[in-house]
Write an enzyme that holds these catalytic residues in place. Structure first.
Site, PDB file in Angstrom:
ATOM      1  N   GLU A  47       1.164  -0.128  -1.733  1.00 15.65           N
ATOM      2  CA  GLU A  47       2.621   0.742  -2.435  1.00 15.65           C
ATOM      3  C   GLU A  47       3.715  -0.095  -3.320  1.00 15.65           C
ATOM      4  O   GLU A  47       3.739  -0.811  -3.084  1.00 15.65           O
ATOM      5  CB  GLU A  47       3.520   1.516  -1.293  1.00 15.65           C
ATOM      6  N   ARG A 271      -1.689  -6.599  12.354  1.00 19.28           N
ATOM      7  CA  ARG A 271      -1.057  -7.105  10.770  1.00 19.28           C
ATOM      8  C   ARG A 271      -0.537  -8.106  11.348  1.00 19.28           C
ATOM      9  O   ARG A 271      -0.292  -8.856  12.235  1.00 19.28           O
ATOM     10  CB  ARG A 271       0.392  -5.863  11.162  1.00 19.28           C
ATOM     11  N   LYS A 281       9.064  -5.492   3.308  1.00 20.46           N
ATOM     12  CA  LYS A 281       8.673  -5.246   1.359  1.00 20.46           C
ATOM     13  C   LYS A 281      10.326  -4.784   1.624  1.00 20.46           C
ATOM     14  O   LYS A 281      11.197  -4.930   1.013  1.00 20.46           O
ATOM     15  CB  LYS A 281       7.806  -4.578   0.559  1.00 20.46           C
TER      16      LYS A 281
HETATM   17  P1  ATP Z   1       5.464  -3.664   4.024  1.00 21.03           P
HETATM   18  O1  ATP Z   1       5.532  -2.683   5.335  1.00 21.03           O
HETATM   19  O2  ATP Z   1       5.814  -5.083   3.699  1.00 21.03           O
HETATM   20  O3  ATP Z   1       6.240  -2.745   3.053  1.00 21.03           O
HETATM   21  P2  ATP Z   1       2.667  -1.507   4.078  1.00 21.03           P
HETATM   22  O4  ATP Z   1       1.992  -2.005   4.964  1.00 21.03           O
HETATM   23  O5  ATP Z   1       4.315  -0.556   3.716  1.00 21.03           O
HETATM   24  O6  ATP Z   1       4.186  -3.150   4.452  1.00 21.03           O
HETATM   25  P3  ATP Z   1       1.518  -1.059   1.922  1.00 21.03           P
HETATM   26  O7  ATP Z   1       1.818  -1.520   0.374  1.00 21.03           O
HETATM   27  O8  ATP Z   1       1.330  -0.152   1.957  1.00 21.03           O
HETATM   28  O9  ATP Z   1       2.606  -2.209   2.630  1.00 21.03           O
HETATM   29  O10 ATP Z   1       0.373  -2.103   2.118  1.00 21.03           O
HETATM   30  C1  ATP Z   1      -0.965  -2.237   1.362  1.00 21.03           C
HETATM   31  C2  ATP Z   1      -1.614  -2.871   2.783  1.00 21.03           C
HETATM   32  O11 ATP Z   1      -1.322  -3.675   3.181  1.00 21.03           O
HETATM   33  C3  ATP Z   1      -1.730  -1.585   3.874  1.00 21.03           C
HETATM   34  O12 ATP Z   1      -3.077  -1.572   3.810  1.00 21.03           O
HETATM   35  C4  ATP Z   1      -1.347  -2.542   5.297  1.00 21.03           C
HETATM   36  O13 ATP Z   1      -1.623  -2.403   5.916  1.00 21.03           O
HETATM   37  C5  ATP Z   1      -1.286  -4.720   4.352  1.00 21.03           C
HETATM   38  N1  ATP Z   1      -0.494  -4.933   5.066  1.00 21.03           N
HETATM   39  C6  ATP Z   1       0.547  -4.835   5.318  1.00 21.03           C
HETATM   40  N2  ATP Z   1       1.390  -5.509   5.595  1.00 21.03           N
HETATM   41  C7  ATP Z   1       0.546  -6.145   6.465  1.00 21.03           C
HETATM   42  C8  ATP Z   1       0.622  -7.699   7.013  1.00 21.03           C
HETATM   43  N3  ATP Z   1       2.085  -7.992   7.351  1.00 21.03           N
HETATM   44  N4  ATP Z   1      -0.783  -8.104   7.785  1.00 21.03           N
HETATM   45  C9  ATP Z   1      -1.247  -7.497   7.454  1.00 21.03           C
HETATM   46  N5  ATP Z   1      -2.064  -6.531   6.555  1.00 21.03           N
HETATM   47  C10 ATP Z   1      -0.872  -5.321   6.338  1.00 21.03           C
HETATM   48 MG    MG Z   2       4.373   1.144   3.408  1.00 21.53          MG
END
Ligand code: ATP
Ligand code: MG
Length: 572
Positions: A47, A271, A281
Site C-alpha cells: 500500500e 511477519r 508504516k
Molecule cells: P505496515 O503495517 O508496515 O504498513 P502492511 O502489511 O500494512 O505493513 P503493506 O504495504 O500492506 O504493509 O505490505 C505489503 C506486503 O508486505 C504485504 O504482503 C505484507 O504482508 C508484507 N509485509 C508487511 N510487513 C511485513 C513484515 N514485517 N514482515 C513480512 N512481510 C511484511
Molecule cells: Mg497495510
C-alpha cells in the site's frame, strides 16, 4: 567508542531456520498442475502509504525469489484503494527500493487500474443477491456485528429488493450521497464464527481525490474486495501475505468463488519482527511527522531507504532474508542477526582506511622535523585484488584519545607512558611525556619511534601487545562523523507502561555527531556507493549530505569491541 550490540548472530526464534513450506506448496502445485499450464505468478502488493521497511524486504524476497525459483514472474502491484493516505512520493520510493534490493518486476500494476472491473463485479454480486446496499452508519454496523462469542444481527436493509440495492449502488457511484451515508456489503452470514464473513463492507463512499484516478470515483473498494480480485485479474497463482490475513482467507475464497474468476491461492507466512525495531508504516510515519527522526531515510530508521543511507547493502539484506526463511508462526528475530549479515558482507567488500574519531595529537620527538614518507597499506586484507595504497606519515600524528591512558587500568595494552605499541603499518613508538591543558586534560602525547621497525615489525623480534591506527596531522582531512545507535531502548518498542507511548522508549542517544574527526587523505575522494572499514572503529559510508567542502560519514555498524565489554563487566 561504545558498541553495546551483541556481536554474534544469535537467533531468538526456534523457527528461524529457513523453512521450505512455501517452496513445498508451490512445488506440489506445479507437480499436480493445479493451475493448469499457468506459470507460477506472484505479486508484491504494498500500500503506497509510507516507505518500505525491512519487513517488506522479507516479503519481497519471498514473492520475487520463489517465483524466480520456479521460472515464474512477479508483479509489483500498488494496493492503492485508500485515496486519503496514499501519495505518489511513496509509489516512487517503493519502486526505487524494490530495484535497489535487486528485483525486477514483470508488470507494474495498480489496484486502481481495476476500479472499473471491480465495480462491474460488485454489480454482478448485487444482481445475484450476494451483495446489498446498507444505510446503517459505520457505528451501527459495528454494533450489529456481534463479538467473537456472540453472533451478529442482520441489518434492517439486508433484505431490501435487489433492484433497490442496484439503484442505490449506482447512485452511490454517481456521487448523490455524502461520505459514510451508505455502504455496499456482501451478503454472507451474520452468524459466522469468522467476523470477516459477517456481511463485510465491499464499498464505501469517499469524496476524495485519488493519486491516480483523480475525482473519477467517489466510491472505493475495501481491501478485501480489491486484493483477491486483483490477484485473480493478474492470474496470480500464489498470493503470499502475512499471517494476520489468515482470517480473511475464507472471504478471499468466497468472492473468487461467487464471481467464478481465476482461483488465486492465498498463503500466509510469518511477519518479520525485529528486536528494538518498529515495523509499521503507520508508526514510522508518526516518527517522521513528529520530527523524532530526520525523515524516512534517517539512517536510524528500519526503512530500506534508511538502511541504504546508513550503508547497508542489498546483498546483506538478501542473505539475511534467505537465512530467516519463512514459517507459520510469528516470532521475533534479534536485530543483531541482521547486523551480523551486514558485517559479514562489509568485511569482504569494505576498503580499509584509517580515521581518528576523537583526535589526540601524537608527536614523535626523534622523527626529523619536516620529513615525510608514505607507507604502503593493503586496501582489503580479505581481498588482495583490492590492491594497496600509499598513506602519508610524518612527525605529528593523530591517534584516538582512547588509545592513550596516562594511568593505564589493568589489561590496558595500548599507549601509556613508557609503553611501546605499533602504529599500524608504520613504526613502533614508545610514549614519553604528555602536555596538558589548564584543566589537566592530556592534549598532546610525546613519544619516540624505532626507525628499524618500519612496516610495523622490529628486526630484533621484539613484540608489542597493541597496534593502534593513526593519521598524519599535516595530511589529515577533517570530517563530520555520525554515529548511530538503536532508535529504541526496549527489545520491544511497543512495551510501555499504561498511559505512556511508544516514544517513551526512544533512545535519546541514538545519534551522536562528531564534528572534527581526522581522516586519511584518500577518503577525500570517497563516493556514495563506497563502503569503508575505518580500521578498529567500524564500517562507514559517505552521507548524501556531504558536499565539496564538507565530508560526512555515517557509521553503518561498529566493529566488535572486546575492550568495551571488559570495561563494562568491570563496572567501568
Ligand atoms: P505496515 O503495517 O508496515 O504498513 P502492511 O502489511 O500494512 O505493513 P503493506 O504495504 O500492506 O504493509 O505490505 C505489503 C506486503 O508486505 C504485504 O504482503 C505484507 O504482508 C508484507 N509485509 C508487511 N510487513 C511485513 C513484515 N514485517 N514482515 C513480512 N512481510 C511484511
Ligand atoms: Mg497495510
Amino acid at each position: 567508542m561504545t558498541n553495546s550490540n551483541a556481536e554474534s548472530a544469535e537467533v531468538t526464534t526456534s523457527e528461524s531456520r529457513p523453512s521450505n513450506f512455501l517452496q513445498d506448496i508451490i512445488a506440489e502445485d506445479v507437480r499436480t498442475k493445479r493451475f493448469g499450464d499457468a506459470i507460477v505468478q506472484t505479486r508484491f502488493p504494498p500500500e503506497p502509504n509510507g516507505y518500505l521497511h525491512i519487513g517488506h524486504a522479507k516479503a519481497i524476497f519471498l514473492d520475487f525469489g520463489l517465483a524466480a525459483e520456479f521460472g515464474g514472474k512477479t508483479n509489483l502491484r500498488f494496493d492503492d484503494t485508500n485515496p486519503q493516505k496514499e501519495e505518489t512520493e511513496y509509489v516512487e520510493s517503493i519502486k526505487t527500493d524494490v530495484h535497489w534490493l535487486g528485483f525486477e518486476w514483470d508488470k507494474l500494476c495498480y489496484a486502481s487500474d481495476y476500479f472499473g472491473q471491480l465495480y462491474e463485479w460488485a454489480l454482478q454480486l448485487v444482481k445475484n443477491g450476494k451483495a446489498y446496499v446498507d444505510d446503517l452508519s459505520a457505528d451501527e454496523i459495528r454494533k450489529h456485528r456481534g463479538t467473537l462469542t456472540e453472533p451478529g444481527t442482520n441489518s434492517p436493509y439486508r433484505d431490501r429488493a435487489i433492484e433497490e440495492s442496484l439503484d442505490l449502488f449506482q447512485r452511490m457511484k454517481s456521487g448523490e450521497f455524502p461520505d459514510g451515508s451508505r455502504v455496499l456489503r456482501a451478503k454472507i452470514d451474520m452468524a459466522s464464527p469468522n467476523l470477516n464473513m459477517r456481511d463485510p463492507v465491499m464499498y464505501r463512499i469517499l469524496h476524495a481525490t485519488h493519486h491516480r484516478t483523480g475525482d473519477a470515483w467517489c466510491i472505493y473498494p475495501m481491501y478485501d474486495f480489491a486484493h483477491g480480485q486483483s490477484d485473480s485479474i493478474e492470474r496470480v497463482t500464489h498470493s503470499m501475505c502475512t499471517l494476520e490475513f489468515t482470517d480473511h482467507q475464507p472471504l478471499y475464497k468466497w468472492f473468487i468463488a461467487q464471481l467464478g474468476i481465476f482461483p488465486s491461492q492465498q498463503i500466509e507466512f510469518d511477519r518479520l519482527n525485529l528486536t528494538y525495531t518498529l515495523l509499521s508504516k503507520r508508526k514510522l510515519l508518526q516518527l517522521v511527522q513528529e520530527n523524532r527522526v530526520n525523515g524516512w531515510d534517517d539512517p536510524r530508521m528500519p526503512t530500506l531507504s534508511g538502511l541504504r543511507r546508513r550503508g547497508f547493502t542489498p546483498e546483506a539484506i538478501r542473505a539475511f532474508c534467505g537465512a530467516i526463511g519463512a514459517s507459520r508462526t510469528n516470532g521475533t528475530t534479534d536485530v543483531e542477526m541482521l547486523e551480523h549479515f551486514q558485517r559479514d558482507d562489509l568485511n569482504h567488500r569494505a576498503r580499509r582506511a584509517m580515521a581518528v574519531l576523537h583526535p589526540l595529537k601524537l608527536v614523535i620527538d626523534n622523527y626529523p622535523e619536516g620529513k615525510e614518507e608514505t607507507v604502503e597499506v593493503a586496501n582489503n586484507p580479505e581481498d588482495p585484488s583490492a590492491g594497496t595504497r600509499q598513506v602519508p606519515f610524518s612527525r605529528e600524528l593523530y591517534i584516538e584519545h582512547d588509545d592513550f591512558r596516562e594511568v593505564p587500568p589493568p589489561k590496558y595494552y595500548r599507549l601509556s607512558p613508557g609503553k611501546e605499541v605499533r602504529l599500524r603499518n608504520a613504526y613502533f613508538v614508545t610514549a614519553k611525556s604528555v602536555v596538558k591543558d589548564a584543566q589537566g586534560n592530556v592534549v598532546e602525547v610525546h613519544c619516540t619511534y624505532d626507525p628499524a621497525s618500519r612496516g610495523g615489525n622490529s628486526p630484533d623480534g621484539r613484540k608489542v601487545k597493541s597496534t593502534i591506527h593513526w593519521v598524519s596531522a599535516a595530511h589529515a582531512i577533517s570530517a563530520e562523523i555520525r554515529l548511530y545507535d538503536k532508535l529504541f531502548t526496549k527489545t520491544d518498542p511497543n512495551d510501555f507502561p499504561e498511559g505512556g507511548d511508544i516514544f517513551d522508549n526512544l533512545n535519546p542517544n541514538s545519534l551522536e555527531v562528531l564534528t572534527d574527526a581526522k581522516l586519511e587523505p584518500s577518503l577525500a575522494s570517497a563516493k556514495l556507493e563506497n563502503r569503508f572499514q575505518f580500521e578498529r572503529v567500524g564500517y562507514f559510508c559517505l552521507d548524501p549530505d556531504s558536499g565539496a567542502d564538507k565530508l560526512i560519514f555515517n557509521r553503518t555498524l561498529a566493529l566488535k569491541d572486546s575492550w568495551a565489554k571488559i570495561e563494562k563487566k568491570a563496572g567501568g
